[in-house]
Design a protein around this motif. Structure first.
Motif, PDB file in Angstrom:
ATOM      1  N   MET A   1       0.854  -1.195   0.000  1.00  0.00           N
ATOM      2  CA  MET A   1       0.000   0.000   0.000  1.00  0.00           C
ATOM      3  C   MET A   1       0.891   1.247   0.000  1.00  0.00           C
ATOM      4  N   ASN A   2       0.627   2.166  -0.919  1.00  0.00           N
ATOM      5  CA  ASN A   2       1.414   3.396  -1.029  1.00  0.00           C
ATOM      6  C   ASN A   2       0.877   4.441  -0.049  1.00  0.00           C
ATOM      7  N   ILE A   3       1.664   4.778   0.960  1.00  0.00           N
ATOM      8  CA  ILE A   3       1.242   5.764   1.967  1.00  0.00           C
ATOM      9  C   ILE A   3       1.799   7.126   1.563  1.00  0.00           C
ATOM     10  N   PRO A   4       0.951   8.127   1.323  1.00  0.00           N
ATOM     11  CA  PRO A   4       1.464   9.454   0.983  1.00  0.00           C
ATOM     12  C   PRO A   4       2.214  10.066   2.155  1.00  0.00           C
ATOM     13  N   VAL A   5       3.168  10.953   1.824  1.00  0.00           N
ATOM     14  CA  VAL A   5       3.955  11.636   2.843  1.00  0.00           C
ATOM     15  C   VAL A   5       3.604  13.123   2.811  1.00  0.00           C
ATOM     16  N   LEU A   6       3.222  13.652   3.949  1.00  0.00           N
ATOM     17  CA  LEU A   6       2.960  15.080   4.097  1.00  0.00           C
ATOM     18  C   LEU A   6       4.204  15.714   4.700  1.00  0.00           C
ATOM     19  N   ARG A   7       4.909  16.513   3.895  1.00  0.00           N
ATOM     20  CA  ARG A   7       6.141  17.123   4.353  1.00  0.00           C
ATOM     21  C   ARG A   7       5.880  18.108   5.495  1.00  0.00           C
ATOM     22  N   ASN A   8       6.965  18.437   6.202  1.00  0.00           N
ATOM     23  CA  ASN A   8       6.799  19.190   7.436  1.00  0.00           C
ATOM     24  C   ASN A   8       6.161  20.552   7.222  1.00  0.00           C
ATOM     25  N   ARG A   9       6.648  21.303   6.256  1.00  0.00           N
ATOM     26  CA  ARG A   9       6.123  22.657   6.109  1.00  0.00           C
ATOM     27  C   ARG A   9       4.659  22.660   5.671  1.00  0.00           C
ATOM     28  N   PRO A  10       4.264  21.866   4.658  1.00  0.00           N
ATOM     29  CA  PRO A  10       2.829  21.788   4.354  1.00  0.00           C
ATOM     30  C   PRO A  10       1.999  21.296   5.540  1.00  0.00           C
ATOM     31  N   ALA A  11       2.578  20.402   6.357  1.00  0.00           N
ATOM     32  CA  ALA A  11       1.852  19.922   7.542  1.00  0.00           C
ATOM     33  C   ALA A  11       1.601  21.074   8.510  1.00  0.00           C
ATOM     34  N   ARG A  12       2.595  21.939   8.694  1.00  0.00           N
ATOM     35  CA  ARG A  12       2.393  23.116   9.546  1.00  0.00           C
ATOM     36  C   ARG A  12       1.272  23.993   8.998  1.00  0.00           C
ATOM     37  N   HIS A  13       1.267  24.175   7.682  1.00  0.00           N
ATOM     38  CA  HIS A  13       0.257  25.036   7.073  1.00  0.00           C
ATOM     39  C   HIS A  13      -1.146  24.472   7.285  1.00  0.00           C
ATOM     40  N   VAL A  14      -1.297  23.164   7.105  1.00  0.00           N
ATOM     41  CA  VAL A  14      -2.596  22.525   7.359  1.00  0.00           C
ATOM     42  C   VAL A  14      -3.003  22.728   8.814  1.00  0.00           C
ATOM     43  N   PHE A  15      -2.079  22.444   9.706  1.00  0.00           N
ATOM     44  CA  PHE A  15      -2.372  22.488  11.133  1.00  0.00           C
ATOM     45  C   PHE A  15      -2.753  23.891  11.583  1.00  0.00           C
ATOM     46  N   LEU A  16      -2.002  24.891  11.142  1.00  0.00           N
ATOM     47  CA  LEU A  16      -2.289  26.265  11.548  1.00  0.00           C
ATOM     48  C   LEU A  16      -3.579  26.771  10.920  1.00  0.00           C
ATOM     49  N   GLN A  17      -3.868  26.359   9.689  1.00  0.00           N
ATOM     50  CA  GLN A  17      -5.129  26.746   9.061  1.00  0.00           C
ATOM     51  C   GLN A  17      -6.309  26.180   9.855  1.00  0.00           C
ATOM     52  N   LYS A  18      -6.203  24.924  10.253  1.00  0.00           N
ATOM     53  CA  LYS A  18      -7.273  24.302  11.028  1.00  0.00           C
ATOM     54  C   LYS A  18      -7.468  25.008  12.371  1.00  0.00           C
ATOM     55  N   HIS A  19      -6.402  25.568  12.907  1.00  0.00           N
ATOM     56  CA  HIS A  19      -6.474  26.212  14.218  1.00  0.00           C
ATOM     57  C   HIS A  19      -6.698  27.722  14.135  1.00  0.00           C
ATOM     58  N   GLY A  20      -7.048  28.199  12.959  1.00  0.00           N
ATOM     59  CA  GLY A  20      -7.392  29.612  12.828  1.00  0.00           C
ATOM     60  C   GLY A  20      -6.221  30.551  12.963  1.00  0.00           C
ATOM     61  N   LEU A  21      -4.999  30.074  12.662  1.00  0.00           N
ATOM     62  CA  LEU A  21      -3.809  30.898  12.829  1.00  0.00           C
ATOM     63  C   LEU A  21      -3.121  31.189  11.498  1.00  0.00           C
ATOM     64  N   SER A  22      -3.857  31.055  10.401  1.00  0.00           N
ATOM     65  CA  SER A  22      -3.296  31.338   9.079  1.00  0.00           C
ATOM     66  C   SER A  22      -3.727  32.702   8.544  1.00  0.00           C
ATOM     67  N   ASP A  23      -4.971  33.044   8.777  1.00  0.00           N
ATOM     68  CA  ASP A  23      -5.521  34.274   8.217  1.00  0.00           C
ATOM     69  C   ASP A  23      -5.165  35.473   9.088  1.00  0.00           C
ATOM     70  N   ARG A  24      -5.365  36.649   8.537  1.00  0.00           N
ATOM     71  CA  ARG A  24      -5.210  37.855   9.346  1.00  0.00           C
ATOM     72  C   ARG A  24      -6.264  37.849  10.461  1.00  0.00           C
ATOM     73  N   PRO A  25      -5.906  38.309  11.645  1.00  0.00           N
ATOM     74  CA  PRO A  25      -6.846  38.271  12.780  1.00  0.00           C
ATOM     75  C   PRO A  25      -7.891  39.375  12.700  1.00  0.00           C
ATOM     76  N   SER A  26      -8.654  39.371  11.611  1.00  0.00           N
ATOM     77  CA  SER A  26      -9.648  40.419  11.383  1.00  0.00           C
ATOM     78  C   SER A  26     -11.041  39.899  11.710  1.00  0.00           C
ATOM     79  N   GLY A  27     -12.034  40.748  11.567  1.00  0.00           N
ATOM     80  CA  GLY A  27     -13.405  40.394  11.907  1.00  0.00           C
ATOM     81  C   GLY A  27     -13.834  41.101  13.174  1.00  0.00           C
ATOM     82  N   SER A  28     -15.129  41.084  13.414  1.00  0.00           N
ATOM     83  CA  SER A  28     -15.671  41.843  14.544  1.00  0.00           C
ATOM     84  C   SER A  28     -15.318  41.238  15.896  1.00  0.00           C
ATOM     85  N   GLY A  29     -15.085  39.911  15.927  1.00  0.00           N
ATOM     86  CA  GLY A  29     -14.778  39.260  17.194  1.00  0.00           C
ATOM     87  C   GLY A  29     -15.938  39.229  18.163  1.00  0.00           C
ATOM     88  N   LYS A  30     -17.152  39.314  17.652  1.00  0.00           N
ATOM     89  CA  LYS A  30     -18.330  39.229  18.514  1.00  0.00           C
ATOM     90  C   LYS A  30     -19.474  38.602  17.739  1.00  0.00           C
TER      91      LYS A  30
END
Length: 395
Positions: A1-30
């Motif tokens: 079975m061929n297991i794909p490899v997620l390299r470290n930097r793309p993995a960080r990008h996925v993880f931070l996007q999921k945690h709301g730390l990729s975009d600018r911290p804009s919006g009303s916040g309420k």
């Protein structure tokens, strides 16, 4: 079975996007904007430490810098769009999660009934009916308003008086709920008087809740081991999460993927099948100060694998062996954790004692300006009238 490899930097990008730390911290916040953020995170850990802002407020502010604590109070206590209970610690969750917490209530009830009998002072079981009757007859109360005839101990968590233990047991088992906070003191009422009927009366069986927990954790992590899925809500057992992964993998609903750490051997994880199809965007390159309890850093070992960031709160490390201040704030820039900062509100000012860059991080003029700009925003958020720096604060 061929297991794909997620390299470290793309993995960080996925993880931070999921945690709301990729975009600018804009919006009303309420309102709806804040509710959508908490839905995205799944929960926000509550903590009483307040060196310049409470931990949960800092978690939300780092993602929505227009956020102010009053907005969370409105969602939680006025609008009942959130409720407070327990994950790995006290936390707030979207009210839509409440029905799935019934599994947690049942399991906590059985576990605490056995464990607290030995851990807590005197027999709290004998006070349960009295505490329920007190709330039913007299309305909402704090732990200080029950068992007023009982001797108080030192105030530590291990020395609660029996009625306080009974009240906490009733909360953890779902029979009472937190109506509001006064300062940081919980005010409890009967659950049927706190939780809106459409959520109070909904039911799910155990298998539905296990599936909801595992799917929800994978949605919010991007990739995870079965143990990390179990630990996300701290709700299902490792064995239940492992069985869910095995079934979902066999049915083709998830895939296996090897996630590359900063160094060392890739770690076998599970992910949704589209993980490798659309790369996550790189986070905006701005400096952010994070809470020590930020969900992106809660699993310290995972943070070390993904970011090479070894982080512990050095509360119990005495000077001079302590490497950093006992309660320091992680600092991230884009997809890299660049250091930790020791700061505290003192006499109306945000006093910055020290910043320790991570190995290999150079504090050039641009990065230093970005950090100071974030500190200025943090000072405003924390109600500090000035920003003060100790001599030689960049270590």
């Amino acid at each position: 079975m061929n297991i794909p490899v997620l390299r470290n930097r793309p993995a960080r990008h996925v993880f931070l996007q999921k945690h709301g730390l990729s975009d600018r911290p804009s919006g009303s916040g309420k309102g709806a904007d804040l509710k959508a953020l908490i839905d995205r995170l799944g929960f926000v850990q509550l903590d009483s430490v307040n060196t310049f802002a409470r931990a949960h407020d800092l978690i939300l502010w780092s993602r929505k810098q227009q956020y102010r604590p009053k907005a969370l109070g409105h969602l939680l206590h006025r609008d009942r769009q959130l409720f407070e209970h327990w994950t790995h610690d006290a936390a707030i969750m979207p009210i839509e999660s409440f029905a799935h917490w019934r599994l947690r209530f049942a399991r906590d009830e059985a576990w605490l009934a056995a464990r607290w009998k030995d851990w807590r002072r005197d027999d709290f079981h004998a006070k349960i009916d009295d505490v329920l009757r007190h709330i039913s007859d007299n309305g909402p109360c704090t732990s200080g308003q029950v068992g007023t005839d009982e001797s108080r101990g030192s105030g530590g968590w291990w020395d609660w008086h029996p009625s306080k233990t009974a009240l906490e047991y009733l909360w953890r088992s779902g029979q009472v709920s937190v109506l509001r906070r006064e300062g940081f003191t919980k005010v409890y009422d009967l659950t049927e008087r706190v939780i809106p009927p459409e959520h109070l009366n909904r039911r799910h069986d155990v298998d539905e809740t296990i599936d909801w927990c595992c799917r929800g954790a994978l949605d919010r992590l991007g990739f995870a081991t079965s143990g990390e899925l179990a630990a996300f809500w701290d709700h299902v057992t490792p064995a239940e999460a492992k069985a869910w992964c095995a079934t979902a993998l066999a049915e083709g609903r998830i895939i296996a993927v090897d996630v590359e750490p900063v160094d060392g051997k890739p770690r076998r994880c599970f992910a949704w099948p589209d993980l490798m199809d659309v790369p996550a965007a790189a986070p905006v390159p701005r400096v952010r100060i994070l809470s020590p309890f930020d969900p992106a850093l809660r699993d310290r070992k995972r943070a070390e694998r993904l970011f090479g960031f070894h982080y512990r709160i050095e509360i119990f490390v005495p000077a001079p062996k302590r490497t950093y201040g006992y309660y320091v704030f992680p600092v991230i820039e884009g997809d890299r954790l660049i250091g930790r900062i020791d700061m505290k509100r003192t006499d109306g000012a945000l006093a910055v004692r020290a910043f320790w860059p991570e190995d290999g991080v150079k504090m050039g003029q641009g990065r230093q300006s970005g950090l100071i700009a974030e500190l200025e925003r943090a000072a405003t958020f924390g109600g500090c009238g000035a920003l003060e720096f100790a001599d030689g604060w960049i270590r």
